[in-house]
Design an enzyme around this catalytic site. Structure first.
Site, short mmCIF file in Angstrom:
data_model
loop_
_atom_site.label_atom_id
_atom_site.label_comp_id
_atom_site.label_asym_id
_atom_site.label_seq_id
_atom_site.Cartn_x
_atom_site.Cartn_y
_atom_site.Cartn_z
N GLN A 129 -6.55 15.54 1.40
CA GLN A 129 -4.89 15.28 1.71
C GLN A 129 -4.50 16.55 1.30
OE1 GLN A 129 -2.88 11.86 0.01
NE2 GLN A 129 -4.72 11.27 -1.13
N ASP A 176 -0.50 16.31 -11.00
CA ASP A 176 -0.89 15.26 -9.80
C ASP A 176 -0.98 16.18 -8.47
OD1 ASP A 176 -1.44 13.29 -8.35
OD2 ASP A 176 0.67 12.36 -8.72
N GLU A 177 -1.69 15.61 -7.40
CA GLU A 177 -1.79 16.34 -6.31
C GLU A 177 -2.31 17.75 -6.49
OE1 GLU A 177 -1.10 14.83 -3.53
OE2 GLU A 177 0.33 13.22 -4.05
N LYS A 237 -5.09 7.40 -8.35
CA LYS A 237 -4.85 8.77 -9.38
C LYS A 237 -3.57 8.89 -9.79
CE LYS A 237 -5.75 11.32 -5.50
NZ LYS A 237 -5.88 10.05 -4.81
N THR A 238 -2.59 8.77 -9.29
CA THR A 238 -1.15 9.00 -10.13
C THR A 238 -1.09 7.62 -11.13
OG1 THR A 238 -0.35 9.63 -7.78
CG2 THR A 238 1.40 8.87 -9.55
N ARG A 282 -0.77 5.94 4.02
CA ARG A 282 0.76 5.51 3.24
C ARG A 282 0.73 4.11 3.25
NH1 ARG A 282 0.26 8.53 -0.29
NH2 ARG A 282 -1.77 9.03 0.84
P1 ATP Z 1 -2.38 8.81 -3.31
O1 ATP Z 1 -3.78 9.63 -2.99
O2 ATP Z 1 -1.75 8.71 -2.04
O3 ATP Z 1 -1.54 9.74 -4.18
P2 ATP Z 1 -3.41 7.64 -5.69
O4 ATP Z 1 -4.67 7.82 -5.74
O5 ATP Z 1 -2.45 8.35 -6.53
O6 ATP Z 1 -2.80 7.73 -4.11
P3 ATP Z 1 -1.72 5.36 -6.47
O7 ATP Z 1 -0.51 5.51 -6.03
O8 ATP Z 1 -1.79 5.69 -8.11
O9 ATP Z 1 -3.05 6.07 -5.68
O10 ATP Z 1 -2.08 3.91 -6.43
C1 ATP Z 1 -2.30 3.12 -5.11
C2 ATP Z 1 -1.78 1.99 -5.27
O11 ATP Z 1 -2.84 1.08 -5.59
C3 ATP Z 1 -0.55 1.52 -6.30
O12 ATP Z 1 0.09 0.58 -5.90
C4 ATP Z 1 -1.06 1.20 -7.58
O13 ATP Z 1 -0.35 0.50 -8.28
C5 ATP Z 1 -2.20 0.37 -6.93
N1 ATP Z 1 -3.38 0.49 -7.98
C6 ATP Z 1 -3.96 1.54 -8.55
N2 ATP Z 1 -5.04 1.14 -9.22
C7 ATP Z 1 -5.09 -0.33 -9.26
C8 ATP Z 1 -5.80 -1.36 -10.24
N3 ATP Z 1 -6.90 -1.12 -11.01
N4 ATP Z 1 -5.41 -2.63 -9.84
C9 ATP Z 1 -4.50 -3.07 -9.15
N5 ATP Z 1 -3.70 -2.06 -8.35
C10 ATP Z 1 -3.99 -0.64 -8.54
MG MG Z 2 -0.82 9.79 -6.10
#
Ligand code: ATP
Ligand code: MG
Length: 745
Positions: A256, A225-226, A38-39, A601
């Site tokens: 979350q 975000d969040e 997402k981020t 995490r």
């Molecule tokens: P959270 O809910 O914990 O905030 P999030 O959904 O925001 O998590 P991110 O932090 O954006 O998730 O991504 C999680 C990990 O996965 C990061 O290390 C990111 O670089 C990697 N990632 C995300 N999308 C891809 C992709 N398409 N290919 C490879 N790695 C990815």
């Molecule tokens: Mg995130």
């Protein structure tokens, strides 16, 4: 600029992620589980907005949950679009609202250089007001009054919005009046508390549609975000601002939502489609962060919650290592075992800054800190803030008064630091004069100096101090803010005060003051620096490279680490008894979401520990393992339950670790620990720790790996009687006494 679609950062995304990044117009919600990107999507979408030339960086507003997250996003964005990333409006709700308030302060009755007061100043101010109002502050504490006001502000309530029924239980029905007085006092002090930042924004927007309109013209795209952790006032603020263009992209995960206790409304995320009827909703399912087993743990825990949209995370990564579940005797042993694992992982190539210990309650960090200091593991406590140290607060108070002489709380703090012979009779005289005339402490002192109220020597001292402040203030624009800070600290006698201090920590405090001046150099001027401080004091600070992070689960949101330790999984501590008592099932479910956040995490390794005993308010209490442990499937666990508990604790080897029961029953061992109470534990502790140190019977051989309290892990290279030459991994070659080292097998 060329198209973003040829950029690697776009091409690496999966189809649903790409869809979210390409969808630039209109409301968009990305609702999906932890680690699904997402981020990453939010950052890429921001880059795409700029690549596509749809808008200018300064017309975009992006909200992150912490200052640290904002900083990280800016760095990534800079990598994608270059220096224009610096012009994007990127920050926390608080920092953006602080800026909007500065731009329109006079509407509220503040001047643009207003001070953001810290939570403990808030409590001090409330204490004064409540004492003036003859409220029994033992029964109704200023701290709980401050929480109550915080809750009201989170909901967007100003004093006039409240009815007596909102508070009839507190302070004999006087709470609303206290709130009113408090708000008036803050204005007199040219100050705002955290809750005020958004609250004043709302007042400005609702009273002055023309100003709101200016922001509508200024900001055309919103990214948040969040989103699951926005509270009512943040929600209202965002809606007012974004309602015009409706170009708003929010990302979040209902599982979350962990800030319910601070007024976060998970309902905001569920209501998005109602608020923006044309909203597009995109779900991401693939988790890119964690191993299969870690994800299975997360899924198995969160599935027990009733209140959720329901989604399952999947991953194409390998199963990975099992999750280590470790029992320990007490907090000290927990810290010991954790540090051992950290050292082992470090030796096998994991970096310290890729490891984190995530605790449920802030006080849990103490044992870990002590242990890490003992054996030299570099670590950083996120949240135990540099800026909260006494000398830093004093120095900041000086600077706040220079910046803004009406900052009473700051001035009262340092008026007699270093000691100037100004006693409480003097300060309370000034204080009551200020209150009666509704002026600041500074102005009251100035006025009283024109009278003969003060004794001659007091008068001289105060006149001196006031002159100094006026002089420093005049210099604020003449010399750099670093030079000014040094000048203030020297001329005020504050530096000399610590130089003359004979205790051992004087030196350290001087170092900290130097560090403070270093920190200022990252800012353009004093006011920018002070604003930054007030914002970071709210919570997050940064982990430096090469250090293990020690922080609360709440602070860990959005972050990821190769290795995560989750200590203290015991009923009462986690889930927190207080949450359950106050909110019942809803509280328990929020705790479970916190467990889910903690587990997710971890990228590669996850360690969960629970202790048989905890010291709570100075008393030893037996504990039973968290119900969340029983929600983990056994086949993904590597159980280390007997915990090598020590000589006279052999019965713990037979613990009946029954994971099938949901009530956390771990058999006679733990129950007996509970019954044993203090005596049992004390007698045990003695033998265990004596055994640890006096291991005279053990024979050591060259080539064995050992552990030493001070130097950590190392290899025996030679020996001479009871002296060992050891090549320590970190400390290098040392000669130590064999009875002080422990064999690692
Ligand atoms: P959270 O809910 O914990 O905030 P999030 O959904 O925001 O998590 P991110 O932090 O954006 O998730 O991504 C999680 C990990 O996965 C990061 O290390 C990111 O670089 C990697 N990632 C995300 N999308 C891809 C992709 N398409 N290919 C490879 N790695 C990815
Ligand atoms: Mg995130």
């Amino acid at each position: 600029m060329s198209t973003f679609y040829n950029h690697k950062a776009f091409m690496d995304l999966n189809p649903s992620q790409k869809e979210a990044v390409q969808n630039l117009e209109g409301p968009l919600l990305v609702l999906s589980g932890a680690g699904t990107g997402k981020t990453r999507v939010l950052t890429a979408r921001l880059a795409n907005l700029l690549y596509s030339n749809k808008t200018k960086p300064w017309n975009i507003l992006a909200v992150t949950f912490t200052n640290k997250a904002a900083k990280e996003m800016r760095i990534r964005l800079e990598g994608l679009i270059g220096p224009s990333a610096n012009s994007v409006w990127l920050g926390t709700f608080h920092s953006i609202a602080a800026r909007i308030l500065r731009e329109n302060a006079e509407i509220i009755g503040l001047s643009p250089n207003y001070t953001i007061i810290t939570p403990d100043d808030q409590v001090r101010l409330l204490k004064q007001i409540m004492l003036d109002d003859e409220i029994d502050i033992k029964k109704f504490t200023p701290k709980s009054m401050s929480n109550l006001i915080g809750t009201w502000k989170d909901k967007g309530y100003k004093p006039n919005d409240l009815k007596i029924s909102n508070n009839d239980y507190f302070a004999n029905g006087k709470a609303i009046n206290i709130y009113k007085t408090y708000q008036m006092r803050l204005i007199t002090l040219n100050s705002a508390d955290f809750g005020d930042l958004l609250l004043h924004n709302l007042t400005i927007f609702s009273k002055h549609p023309d100003i709101l309109n200016q922001y509508h013209l200024k900001i055309s795209y919103f990214l948040v975000d969040e989103y699951q952790d926005t509270n009512t006032i943040q929600y209202l603020w965002l809606k007012l601002l974004a309602n015009k263009t409706k170009n708003i992209c929010c990302v979040g995960d209902d599982d979350q939502s962990i800030y319910g206790w601070r007024g976060a409304q998970v309902g905001n995320i569920l209501r998005f489609e109602k608020d923006y009827p044309l909203a597009k909703v995109i779900k991401l399912e693939e988790n890119y962060r964690s191993t299969g087993r870690i994800l299975e743990a997360a899924n198995s825990v969160i599935i027990n919650n009733k209140e959720r949209l329901g989604k399952n995370l999947k991953t194409s990564s390998k199963d990975g290592d099992k999750i280590d579940l470790i029992s320990v005797w007490d907090g000290m042993e927990e810290a010991k075992k954790t540090s051992l694992e950290i050292e082992n992982l470090y030796s096998s190539g994991f970096r310290y800054d890729q490891m984190a210990v995530l605790v449920r309650a802030g006080h849990q960090t103490r044992y870990f800190e002590e242990r890490f200091v003992d054996i030299g593991i570099p670590y950083k406590v996120i949240g135990a803030k540099f800026y909260e140290r006494m000398e830093i607060r004093d120095a900041l108070a000086y600077l706040r008064v220079v910046q803004q002489p009406n900052d009473d709380l700051a001035l009262e703090r340092i008026v007699n630091i270093p000691k100037r012979g100004l006693g409480t009779s003097t300060t309370s005289m000034i204080h009551s004069y200020a209150k009666n005339n509704n002026i600041s402490f500074f102005s009251a002192t100035q006025e009283l100096l024109m009278t003969d109220e003060f004794r001659p020597n007091v008068k001289r001292t105060l006149q001196n101090l006031i002159n100094q402040f006026l002089d420093w203030k005049n210099q604020n624009n003449e010399i750099t803010h670093m030079d000014l800070a040094l000048k203030v600290l020297e001329e005020s006698g504050y530096i000399a005060h610590w130089q003359n201090e004979k205790s051992i920590d004087g030196e350290g405090r001087l170092e900290n003051l130097k560090e403070l001046i270093n920190a200022m150099s990252g800012f353009e001027n004093l006011s920018g620096f002070l604003e930054h401080i007030s914002l970071v004091m709210d919570g997050d600070s940064e982990a430096e490279a090469g250090e293990v992070s020690l922080m609360t689960l709440h602070a860990a949101k959005g972050l990821e680490f190769d290795v995560v330790f989750l200590p203290g999984w015991e009923e009462g501590l986690f889930p927190s008894q207080r949450s359950i008592d106050e909110l019942g099932l809803a509280g328990l479910e929020e705790e479970r979401r916190l467990a889910y956040v903690g587990i997710t995490r971890a990228k590669q390794r996850l360690f969960i520990t629970f202790s048989a005993n905890r010291q709570i308010h100075g008393l030893w209490q037996g504990s039973i393992p968290s119900r969340f442990i029983s929600e983990l499937p056994r086949h993904i666990l590597n159980e280390n339950i007997e915990g090598n508990i020590g000589a006279d604790a052999s019965s713990y080897n037979q613990i009946d670790f029954d994971l099938s029961t949901k009530n956390g029953s771990y058999g006679p061992g733990f129950l007996r620990a509970k019954q044993n109470g203090i005596n049992g534990i004390n007698s045990y502790k003695k033998t265990q720790y004596d055994n640890n140190i006096l291991n005279t019977n053990i024979e050591f051989n060259n080539g064995q790996r050992v552990f030493h309290q001070k130097f950590g892990m190392g290899l025996i290279i030679s020996s001479d009687g009871d002296k060992l030459n050891i090549n320590f991994d970190k400390a290098g070659e040392k000669k130590v006494v064999s009875s002080f080292v422990k064999l690692i097998d």
